[in-house]
Every structure is written in structure tokens, then in C-alpha cells.
Scaffold this motif. Sequence first.
Motif, PDB file in Angstrom:
ATOM      1  N   TYR A  77     -64.002  -5.608 -12.294  1.00 15.38           N
ATOM      2  CA  TYR A  77     -63.144  -6.283 -13.260  1.00 15.38           C
ATOM      3  C   TYR A  77     -62.265  -7.290 -12.530  1.00 15.38           C
ATOM      4  O   TYR A  77     -61.425  -6.917 -11.704  1.00 15.38           O
ATOM      5  CB  TYR A  77     -62.246  -5.290 -14.015  1.00 15.38           C
ATOM      6  N   VAL A  78     -62.493  -8.562 -12.819  1.00 16.04           N
ATOM      7  CA  VAL A  78     -61.690  -9.637 -12.245  1.00 16.04           C
ATOM      8  C   VAL A  78     -61.428 -10.634 -13.375  1.00 16.04           C
ATOM      9  O   VAL A  78     -62.361 -11.276 -13.873  1.00 16.04           O
ATOM     10  CB  VAL A  78     -62.428 -10.340 -11.079  1.00 16.04           C
ATOM     11  N   PRO A  79     -60.171 -10.761 -13.825  1.00 16.72           N
ATOM     12  CA  PRO A  79     -59.883 -11.713 -14.897  1.00 16.72           C
ATOM     13  C   PRO A  79     -60.134 -13.155 -14.440  1.00 16.72           C
ATOM     14  O   PRO A  79     -60.122 -13.438 -13.233  1.00 16.72           O
ATOM     15  CB  PRO A  79     -58.407 -11.475 -15.211  1.00 16.72           C
ATOM     16  N   PRO A  80     -60.365 -14.067 -15.377  1.00  9.39           N
ATOM     17  CA  PRO A  80     -60.735 -15.448 -15.019  1.00  9.39           C
ATOM     18  C   PRO A  80     -59.778 -16.142 -14.050  1.00  9.39           C
ATOM     19  O   PRO A  80     -60.227 -16.798 -13.122  1.00  9.39           O
ATOM     20  CB  PRO A  80     -60.762 -16.164 -16.368  1.00  9.39           C
ATOM     21  N   GLU A  81     -58.471 -15.983 -14.228  1.00 13.20           N
ATOM     22  CA  GLU A  81     -57.528 -16.678 -13.345  1.00 13.20           C
ATOM     23  C   GLU A  81     -57.601 -16.144 -11.922  1.00 13.20           C
ATOM     24  O   GLU A  81     -57.436 -16.876 -10.949  1.00 13.20           O
ATOM     25  CB  GLU A  81     -56.090 -16.620 -13.886  1.00 13.20           C
ATOM     26  N   VAL A  82     -57.870 -14.865 -11.771  1.00 13.58           N
ATOM     27  CA  VAL A  82     -58.033 -14.274 -10.445  1.00 13.58           C
ATOM     28  C   VAL A  82     -59.371 -14.715  -9.859  1.00 13.58           C
ATOM     29  O   VAL A  82     -59.471 -15.057  -8.686  1.00 13.58           O
ATOM     30  CB  VAL A  82     -57.923 -12.734 -10.518  1.00 13.58           C
ATOM     31  N   GLY A  83     -60.398 -14.751 -10.689  1.00 10.95           N
ATOM     32  CA  GLY A  83     -61.723 -15.197 -10.251  1.00 10.95           C
ATOM     33  C   GLY A  83     -61.697 -16.625  -9.746  1.00 10.95           C
ATOM     34  O   GLY A  83     -62.354 -16.953  -8.752  1.00 10.95           O
ATOM     35  N   ALA A  84     -60.928 -17.477 -10.414  1.00  5.61           N
ATOM     36  CA  ALA A  84     -60.825 -18.881 -10.003  1.00  5.61           C
ATOM     37  C   ALA A  84     -60.222 -18.984  -8.602  1.00  5.61           C
ATOM     38  O   ALA A  84     -60.680 -19.770  -7.767  1.00  5.61           O
ATOM     39  CB  ALA A  84     -59.993 -19.671 -11.001  1.00  5.61           C
ATOM     40  N   LYS A  85     -59.201 -18.177  -8.326  1.00  2.00           N
ATOM     41  CA  LYS A  85     -58.593 -18.197  -6.994  1.00  2.00           C
ATOM     42  C   LYS A  85     -59.550 -17.630  -5.948  1.00  2.00           C
ATOM     43  O   LYS A  85     -59.579 -18.081  -4.816  1.00  2.00           O
ATOM     44  CB  LYS A  85     -57.280 -17.432  -7.000  1.00  2.00           C
ATOM     45  N   LEU A  86     -60.329 -16.641  -6.339  1.00  2.00           N
ATOM     46  CA  LEU A  86     -61.309 -16.065  -5.423  1.00  2.00           C
ATOM     47  C   LEU A  86     -62.378 -17.093  -5.068  1.00  2.00           C
ATOM     48  O   LEU A  86     -62.767 -17.224  -3.914  1.00  2.00           O
ATOM     49  CB  LEU A  86     -61.944 -14.815  -6.032  1.00  2.00           C
ATOM     50  N   VAL A  87     -62.828 -17.857  -6.045  1.00  2.00           N
ATOM     51  CA  VAL A  87     -63.811 -18.910  -5.797  1.00  2.00           C
ATOM     52  C   VAL A  87     -63.222 -19.948  -4.849  1.00  2.00           C
ATOM     53  O   VAL A  87     -63.884 -20.419  -3.924  1.00  2.00           O
ATOM     54  CB  VAL A  87     -64.275 -19.560  -7.117  1.00  2.00           C
ATOM     55  N   GLN A  88     -61.954 -20.297  -5.062  1.00  5.79           N
ATOM     56  CA  GLN A  88     -61.276 -21.254  -4.174  1.00  5.79           C
ATOM     57  C   GLN A  88     -61.251 -20.707  -2.748  1.00  5.79           C
ATOM     58  O   GLN A  88     -61.530 -21.424  -1.794  1.00  5.79           O
ATOM     59  CB  GLN A  88     -59.851 -21.490  -4.669  1.00  5.79           C
ATOM     60  N   ARG A  89     -60.972 -19.414  -2.597  1.00 10.68           N
ATOM     61  CA  ARG A  89     -60.920 -18.796  -1.267  1.00 10.68           C
ATOM     62  C   ARG A  89     -62.291 -18.833  -0.593  1.00 10.68           C
ATOM     63  O   ARG A  89     -62.415 -19.083   0.592  1.00 10.68           O
ATOM     64  CB  ARG A  89     -60.422 -17.349  -1.386  1.00 10.68           C
ATOM     65  N   MET A  90     -63.330 -18.596  -1.368  1.00  7.28           N
ATOM     66  CA  MET A  90     -64.682 -18.563  -0.821  1.00  7.28           C
ATOM     67  C   MET A  90     -65.108 -19.936  -0.310  1.00  7.28           C
ATOM     68  O   MET A  90     -65.938 -20.031   0.583  1.00  7.28           O
ATOM     69  CB  MET A  90     -65.683 -18.066  -1.870  1.00  7.28           C
ATOM     70  N   SER A  91     -64.521 -20.997  -0.851  1.00 11.76           N
ATOM     71  CA  SER A  91     -64.905 -22.341  -0.416  1.00 11.76           C
ATOM     72  C   SER A  91     -64.093 -22.826   0.783  1.00 11.76           C
ATOM     73  O   SER A  91     -64.398 -23.851   1.365  1.00 11.76           O
ATOM     74  CB  SER A  91     -64.770 -23.330  -1.578  1.00 11.76           C
ATOM     75  N   ASN A  92     -63.056 -22.070   1.146  1.00 12.03           N
ATOM     76  CA  ASN A  92     -62.230 -22.446   2.304  1.00 12.03           C
ATOM     77  C   ASN A  92     -62.856 -21.918   3.595  1.00 12.03           C
ATOM     78  O   ASN A  92     -63.369 -20.806   3.619  1.00 12.03           O
ATOM     79  CB  ASN A  92     -60.818 -21.860   2.173  1.00 12.03           C
ATOM     80  N   PRO A  93     -62.790 -22.706   4.671  1.00 15.69           N
ATOM     81  CA  PRO A  93     -63.319 -22.221   5.952  1.00 15.69           C
ATOM     82  C   PRO A  93     -62.540 -20.997   6.434  1.00 15.69           C
ATOM     83  O   PRO A  93     -61.338 -20.894   6.229  1.00 15.69           O
ATOM     84  CB  PRO A  93     -63.114 -23.400   6.908  1.00 15.69           C
ATOM     85  N   GLU A  94     -63.232 -20.094   7.049  1.00 21.81           N
ATOM     86  CA  GLU A  94     -62.664 -18.840   7.553  1.00 21.81           C
ATOM     87  C   GLU A  94     -61.891 -19.098   8.852  1.00 21.81           C
ATOM     88  O   GLU A  94     -62.378 -19.795   9.732  1.00 21.81           O
ATOM     89  CB  GLU A  94     -63.828 -17.890   7.808  1.00 21.81           C
ATOM     90  N   LEU A  95     -60.695 -18.526   8.960  1.00 20.65           N
ATOM     91  CA  LEU A  95     -59.948 -18.587  10.215  1.00 20.65           C
ATOM     92  C   LEU A  95     -60.440 -17.463  11.122  1.00 20.65           C
ATOM     93  O   LEU A  95     -60.661 -16.336  10.664  1.00 20.65           O
ATOM     94  CB  LEU A  95     -58.452 -18.416   9.974  1.00 20.65           C
ATOM     95  N   SER A  96     -60.609 -17.755  12.403  1.00 23.82           N
ATOM     96  CA  SER A  96     -61.017 -16.724  13.359  1.00 23.82           C
ATOM     97  C   SER A  96     -59.840 -15.768  13.594  1.00 23.82           C
ATOM     98  O   SER A  96     -58.693 -16.072  13.240  1.00 23.82           O
ATOM     99  CB  SER A  96     -61.431 -17.366  14.687  1.00 23.82           C
ATOM    100  N   GLU A  97     -60.136 -14.632  14.218  1.00 30.59           N
ATOM    101  CA  GLU A  97     -59.071 -13.670  14.534  1.00 30.59           C
ATOM    102  C   GLU A  97     -58.009 -14.306  15.426  1.00 30.59           C
ATOM    103  O   GLU A  97     -56.821 -14.090  15.235  1.00 30.59           O
ATOM    104  CB  GLU A  97     -59.655 -12.423  15.204  1.00 30.59           C
ATOM    105  N   ARG A  98     -58.427 -15.097  16.404  1.00 37.10           N
ATOM    106  CA  ARG A  98     -57.479 -15.745  17.306  1.00 37.10           C
ATOM    107  C   ARG A  98     -56.634 -16.757  16.539  1.00 37.10           C
ATOM    108  O   ARG A  98     -55.432 -16.857  16.745  1.00 37.10           O
ATOM    109  CB  ARG A  98     -58.211 -16.408  18.473  1.00 37.10           C
ATOM    110  N   GLU A  99     -57.274 -17.517  15.644  1.00 37.13           N
ATOM    111  CA  GLU A  99     -56.517 -18.483  14.838  1.00 37.13           C
ATOM    112  C   GLU A  99     -55.505 -17.763  13.954  1.00 37.13           C
ATOM    113  O   GLU A  99     -54.373 -18.233  13.793  1.00 37.13           O
ATOM    114  CB  GLU A  99     -57.473 -19.331  14.002  1.00 37.13           C
TER     115      GLU A  99
END
Length: 178
Positions: A98-120
Amino acid sequence: MTVIAHAEDGQQAIALFREYQPDVTLMDLRMPNVSGVEAISVICAEFKPARIVVLTTYDGDEDIYRGLQTGAQGYLLKDAKPHELLRAIRTVHGGQKYVPPEVGAKLVQRMSNPELSERELSVLRLMAQGMSNLDIANTLTIGESTVKSHVNRILSKLGVNDRTQAVITAVKRGIVSL
């Protein structure tokens, strides 16, 4: 529905889950001693069928991502209407996410952002504490030029122009907390 336990912190949440093994657990993300993300991770590692809904005020894309990545099946903000909370509980109890649309939209935004490494992430956390490149280098026992390289990659990955914007963005997204 019956509330069978209430925890004051993440450590107690883990202990109470072990004792009661509830059908559905509502878990906050920011709690003393052990965070909600850590508690979810421990519970899901021990109890594969655990059904957990994150219920929190934190809606940063990184918070959402971490909560779901560690094993929660739902994510709801505390300002949700009672009928939405019931729907989330019933949906997760039924074995679905269960993920409401507004939360899903932010999750999609997160998935499109490059991942920071552990050191970063380590460098970014120290930047959020106000440390200079030299202080960060000394703390992490790496060269100052290496820190500068990490900072430049962090700025690029977060899409910002300076350290202040990086920290503000990281706090808003839930990547670091102050």
C-alpha cells in the motif's frame, strides 16, 4: 482490529514484535535508540511474513525508499484520514503493498536520482555537521583532495551548486538529519 502493544522506541518495537507477532505493525521511522528503518530490518530478517506499514510524518524520498527497501509493505503519512489508514492496514494484511499516490510519486522521483555511495554519504553527513574539507579528511583519514572529489560528485548527484544547497537538499529528502 485490536491494538496489542505500543512501543516507545525501536528497540522495544522489536521486542514486542517478537513477543506478540502481530498481523500488522504500524512503525514510525524516527524513534529513539533504534530507528524505525533498523527495527523493520531486524523484524523482517527474523520474521519473513511480517507485515509492516510505515506511519510517519517524514515524506522525504529517501525516507520512503529506505522504509520500503528494508521490508515495509506500506507507507502512510500521519496526516492520512482514518479511512485511508484502515485501507492501508487491510491491504497489507491481505498480502499486498500500500503506497498512496503522493508517496508513490516521491518514490519514483527517488528511483530516478543517482545513488550516493557509502563514502559520499559519510562525507555528506560530515558536511551537514558543518565540517570543512580538511576536517572531513582528518575524520575519515583520507586526503583533502579526495574529499573535494567526493563533494563534487555529491553536488552533481544532488543537482545542486554548493555545499549549503547539498545539505538542505539532503535534509529535505531524508538522506541526512541534523
